[in-house]
Design a protein around this motif. Structure first.
Motif, short mmCIF file in Angstrom:
data_model
loop_
_atom_site.label_atom_id
_atom_site.label_comp_id
_atom_site.label_asym_id
_atom_site.label_seq_id
_atom_site.Cartn_x
_atom_site.Cartn_y
_atom_site.Cartn_z
N GLY A 90 0.83 -1.19 0.00
CA GLY A 90 0.00 0.00 0.00
C GLY A 90 0.87 1.24 0.00
O GLY A 90 2.08 1.18 -0.18
N ASN A 91 0.24 2.39 0.21
CA ASN A 91 0.94 3.67 0.29
C ASN A 91 1.06 4.10 1.75
O ASN A 91 0.12 3.94 2.54
CB ASN A 91 0.20 4.75 -0.49
CG ASN A 91 0.20 4.48 -1.99
OD1 ASN A 91 1.11 3.85 -2.52
ND2 ASN A 91 -0.83 4.98 -2.68
N THR A 134 5.68 10.29 0.72
CA THR A 134 4.76 9.16 0.61
C THR A 134 5.42 8.10 -0.25
O THR A 134 5.95 8.40 -1.32
CB THR A 134 3.42 9.59 0.00
OG1 THR A 134 2.85 10.63 0.82
CG2 THR A 134 2.44 8.43 -0.07
N VAL A 135 5.40 6.87 0.23
CA VAL A 135 6.09 5.78 -0.46
C VAL A 135 5.11 4.64 -0.73
O VAL A 135 4.20 4.38 0.05
CB VAL A 135 7.30 5.29 0.36
CG1 VAL A 135 6.87 4.68 1.69
CG2 VAL A 135 8.14 4.31 -0.43
N ASN A 136 5.32 3.95 -1.84
CA ASN A 136 4.50 2.79 -2.19
C ASN A 136 5.31 1.52 -1.96
O ASN A 136 6.49 1.45 -2.31
CB ASN A 136 4.07 2.86 -3.66
CG ASN A 136 3.35 1.60 -4.13
OD1 ASN A 136 3.97 0.67 -4.62
ND2 ASN A 136 2.05 1.59 -3.95
N ILE A 137 4.69 0.52 -1.34
CA ILE A 137 5.32 -0.79 -1.24
C ILE A 137 4.34 -1.83 -1.78
O ILE A 137 3.12 -1.64 -1.77
CB ILE A 137 5.76 -1.13 0.19
CG1 ILE A 137 4.56 -1.22 1.14
CG2 ILE A 137 6.75 -0.10 0.70
CD1 ILE A 137 4.95 -1.72 2.52
N ASN A 183 -1.62 5.63 4.04
CA ASN A 183 -2.31 6.68 3.29
C ASN A 183 -3.11 6.00 2.18
O ASN A 183 -2.55 5.61 1.16
CB ASN A 183 -1.32 7.68 2.71
CG ASN A 183 -1.99 8.88 2.07
OD1 ASN A 183 -3.12 8.78 1.59
ND2 ASN A 183 -1.32 10.01 2.05
N THR A 184 -4.39 5.86 2.39
CA THR A 184 -5.24 5.15 1.42
C THR A 184 -5.84 6.06 0.36
O THR A 184 -6.49 5.57 -0.57
CB THR A 184 -6.37 4.42 2.16
OG1 THR A 184 -7.16 5.37 2.90
CG2 THR A 184 -5.82 3.38 3.12
N PHE A 215 11.23 14.48 -6.35
CA PHE A 215 10.71 15.80 -6.69
C PHE A 215 9.35 16.09 -6.05
O PHE A 215 8.82 17.18 -6.21
CB PHE A 215 10.60 15.94 -8.21
CG PHE A 215 11.92 15.81 -8.91
CD1 PHE A 215 12.88 16.80 -8.80
CD2 PHE A 215 12.21 14.68 -9.65
CE1 PHE A 215 14.12 16.67 -9.42
CE2 PHE A 215 13.44 14.55 -10.29
CZ PHE A 215 14.39 15.54 -10.17
N PHE A 216 8.80 15.12 -5.30
CA PHE A 216 7.45 15.28 -4.78
C PHE A 216 7.41 15.21 -3.27
O PHE A 216 8.10 14.39 -2.65
CB PHE A 216 6.54 14.20 -5.38
CG PHE A 216 6.37 14.33 -6.86
CD1 PHE A 216 5.44 15.19 -7.41
CD2 PHE A 216 7.20 13.61 -7.72
CE1 PHE A 216 5.31 15.33 -8.78
CE2 PHE A 216 7.09 13.74 -9.10
CZ PHE A 216 6.14 14.60 -9.63
N LYS A 217 6.59 16.07 -2.68
CA LYS A 217 6.40 16.06 -1.24
C LYS A 217 5.33 15.03 -0.87
O LYS A 217 4.77 14.35 -1.74
CB LYS A 217 6.00 17.46 -0.76
CG LYS A 217 4.72 18.00 -1.38
CD LYS A 217 4.48 19.45 -0.99
CE LYS A 217 3.19 19.98 -1.63
NZ LYS A 217 2.96 21.41 -1.30
N LYS A 218 5.07 14.94 0.41
CA LYS A 218 4.07 13.99 0.92
C LYS A 218 2.71 14.24 0.26
O LYS A 218 2.31 15.38 0.06
CB LYS A 218 3.93 14.16 2.44
CG LYS A 218 2.97 13.18 3.09
CD LYS A 218 2.85 13.43 4.58
CE LYS A 218 2.02 14.67 4.87
NZ LYS A 218 1.73 14.83 6.32
N GLY A 219 2.02 13.15 -0.10
CA GLY A 219 0.67 13.27 -0.65
C GLY A 219 0.47 12.56 -1.96
O GLY A 219 -0.67 12.34 -2.37
N VAL A 220 1.56 12.18 -2.64
CA VAL A 220 1.46 11.43 -3.89
C VAL A 220 2.52 10.33 -3.85
O VAL A 220 3.63 10.53 -3.38
CB VAL A 220 1.65 12.34 -5.13
CG1 VAL A 220 3.03 12.97 -5.16
CG2 VAL A 220 1.37 11.57 -6.41
N ALA A 221 2.14 9.13 -4.35
CA ALA A 221 3.06 7.98 -4.32
C ALA A 221 3.46 7.59 -5.73
O ALA A 221 2.64 7.62 -6.65
CB ALA A 221 2.38 6.80 -3.62
N ILE A 222 4.72 7.19 -5.89
CA ILE A 222 5.23 6.68 -7.16
C ILE A 222 5.39 5.18 -7.01
O ILE A 222 6.15 4.72 -6.15
CB ILE A 222 6.58 7.31 -7.53
CG1 ILE A 222 6.58 8.83 -7.33
CG2 ILE A 222 6.96 6.92 -8.96
CD1 ILE A 222 5.59 9.58 -8.16
#
Length: 438
Positions: A90-91, A134-137, A183-184, A215-222
Motif C-alpha cells: 500500500g501507500n 509518501t512511499v509505495n510498497i 495513506n489510502t 521531486f514530490f512532497k508527501k501526498g502522492v506515491a510513485i
C-alpha cells in the motif's frame, strides 16, 4: 555487498502491539519515548518475526546530543545503513526526524530498491529537521493462486518483499525518529516500462523512475513497476499490468514508456503500428475503466551521435507510433524522445558519457573490464531524464504537479545541470552485470 536477512525470535512483542491510530512510531537510541513509540536500540537486527530493525548487516552508532534543554538520542553513520519494517502493501506517509548529532550532518534517503526520496538534507550541529514523503510498497501476489512472473534476478529485489526498507547515507547521516502512517487516499503514479525506467537495485545503474519520487512532497506515491528487458506486450504477459491494476483506484495515473525492447521482436503482427500500439491501447483502456489517467511517454534516444554531433535515431518508428496513439486517444504525451535529443546534443558526444554507465575497469568491485553502455544511465543521467519527465508533467498540467516540492526549479533540456553539481552517495550494493535489454 550481499543482501541477506538475519532471523531471530523475539518473544513477547509484535510490531502491531504499539501501532497507534493505524501508524507506527520508532525512536532510536536509549532514551525514553512517548507512549505509542517504540524505542529501537542500534543493536536491533531486522527479522520477520520481530517485524522491524536494522537490515542487511548494517550497524549505525548511537549518538547523544543536546538541543537547547532537550537531550537527543538517535543513530548515525558515515556508511549507509538500512532500517526495515514489515508492512502490508500500500501507500504510506513517512515522517523522519533527521540530524541531531553534535556535528553537522547530511542525510540522503532512499526507499526500497534505491528509490531516491530525499537528497542531501543538511542539519547544523545539535539541530534536527523534519522531512516527509509518501512511499509505495508492494508484493508479487495478485490473488490466492496467481502472482507476477518475476525473473530470477528479481527475487532479491527490495520492491517485491513484504517490508518497507529505508536506506540512510551521505556525510554523517543521522536519524532520531521515524513515523509511518498508512495513506489510502494518495493518488498513485504507476510507472510501466523497461530498464531505462526501473528502480535499478545496484549502482552504477539508474532508471529515471527511481529518481522521480525525489521531486514530490508527501501526498502522492510513485509505484515503479518497470522491469529490465520488458516490452509493452511482455509486461502484460508477465502479469505486471494485471498486478498493478489490483492496486489502482480512481484518480491514479498510469505512465507507459516502452520501445527499446519492442523493436527487437520479430514475427507476424509484430511492429510499431501493430503489436506495440495494440498493447499500449490495452493499458489505456484498463486505466480508464478504473477512472485512472493514462499517460504515454516516448522512449528516450540511445547515446548515438553522427559526425556532426547530432543524435541518430535508433528506435525506428516506435516513438512516432506512440505519439499518434496518444493523439488518437487524446492521452497526455510526454515526448521524452524529443527532449532526450535536445539533452544529449546539449551534452555533446564527448561529455554525454558522464550520464551513462561508462567506467574504467576497477572502478567497482569485480569490474575486470571497462563498462561502456550507451543505453543505461548512471545516477546523474537518471536524474536529468527524470527532470525531463517532471517538465512533461507540468506541460500537460497533470493534477499531481501540485505535490511538487517547492524548491524544485524548472529544467530546460538544452541547459542541463553541470555534471559536477549533481552527485549522490553510492549505495553499498553495486554490480557490473548489465541490465536486461538494450
Amino acid at each position: 555487498m550481499k543482501r541477506f536477512s538475519l532471523c531471530i525470535l523475539f518473544a513477547g512483542f509484535s510490531l502491531f502491539t504499539f501501532a497507534q491510530n493505524g501508524g507506527w512510531k520508532f525512536s532510536f537510541g536509549s532514551s525514553k519515548a512517548e507512549k505509542g513509540t517504540k524505542v529501537v536500540p542500534v543493536t536491533t537486527v531486522y527479522s520477520y518475526a520481530l517485524g522491524y530493525g536494522f537490515d542487511f548487516g548494517t550497524h549505525p552508532q548511537e549518538f547523544t546530543a543536546t538541543n537547547g534543554k532537550k537531550m537527543l538520542t538517535g543513530c548515525r553513520s558515515d556508511k549507509p545503513f538500512y532500517f526495515s519494517v514489515k508492512l502490508p502493501e500500500g501507500n504510506y506517509d513517512v515522517k523522519l526526524i533527521l540530524g541531531g548529532t553534535s556535528e553537522p550532518s547530511m542525510t540522503t534517503v532512499r526507499a526500497e530498491s534505491r528509490r531516491l526520496m530525499l537528497a542531501h538534507i543538511a542539519t547544523a550541529e545539535g539541530k534536527t529537521t523534519t522531512q516527509s514523503f509518501t512511499v509505495n510498497i508492494r508484493n508479487t501476489r495478485i490473488n490466492d493462486s496467481v502472482s507476477v512472473k518475476i525473473k530470477p534476478r528479481e527475487k532479491a529485489k527490495l520492491n517485491w518483499d513484504n517490508k518497507l526498507t529505508l536506506e540512510f547515507g551521505d556525510k554523517n547521516a543521522a536519524v532520531t525518529a521515524i513515523e509511518i502512517t498508512p495513506n489510502t487516499t494518495a493518488p498513485t503514479i504507476f510507472l510501466c516500462g523497461n530498464s531505462t525506467v526501473v528502480d535499478q537495485d545496484n549502482d552504477p545503474w539508474c532508471g529515471w523512475g527511481q529518481m522521480f519520487p525525489s521531486f514530490f512532497k508527501k501526498g502522492v506515491a510513485i509505484a515503479n513497476y518497470a522491469e529490465s528487458g520488458e516490452a509493452a506486450n511482455t509486461f502484460i504477459s508477465a502479469r505486471r499490468l494485471e498486478k498493478l491494476l489490483t492496486q489502482m483506484k480512481k484518480g491514479d495515473f498510469l505512465f507507459m514508456e516502452f520501445g527499446h525492447n519492442d523493436q527487437k521482436q520479430k514475427g507476424d503482427g509484430i511492429g510499431p503500428w501493430s503489436s506495440y500500439q495494440q498493447s499500449l491501447q490495452k493499458y489505456i483502456d484498463e486505466a480508464r475503466k478504473r477512472g485512472a489517467y493514462p499517460v504515454i511517454v516516448t522512449s528516450m534516444h540511445r547515446r548515438n551521435f553522427d559526425a556532426a554531433g547530432k543524435v541518430i535515431n535508433t528506435l525506428g518508428e516506435y516513438p512516432e507510433a506512440a505519439r499518434q496513439l496518444a493523439q488518437k486517444n487524446q492521452v497526455p504525451l510526454i515526448d521524452l524522445n524529443a527532449m532526450s535529443k535536445i539533452l544529449y546534443e546539449a551534452w555533446g558526444a564527448e561529455q554525454s558519457v558522464k550520464a551513462f554507465v561508462h567506467y574504467k575497469a576497477g572502478t567497482f568491485a569485480g569490474q575486470a573490464s571497462d563498462l561502456a553502455d550507451n543505453t543505461h544511465f548512471n545516477a546523474y543521467g537518471g536524474y536529468e531524464l527524470s527532470k525531463c519527465i517532471v517538465e512533461g508533467c507540468i506541460a500537460n498540467k497533470l493534477d499531481f504537479i501540485k505535490y511538487l516540492r517547492p524548491e524544485y526549479s524548472r529544467f530546460d533540456p538544452a541547459h542541463p545541470d553541470a555534471f559536477e553539481s549533481v552527485s549522490f552517495p553510492l549505495s553499498p550494493f553495486t554490480t557490473v552485470e548489465k541490465p536486461d535489454g538494450n
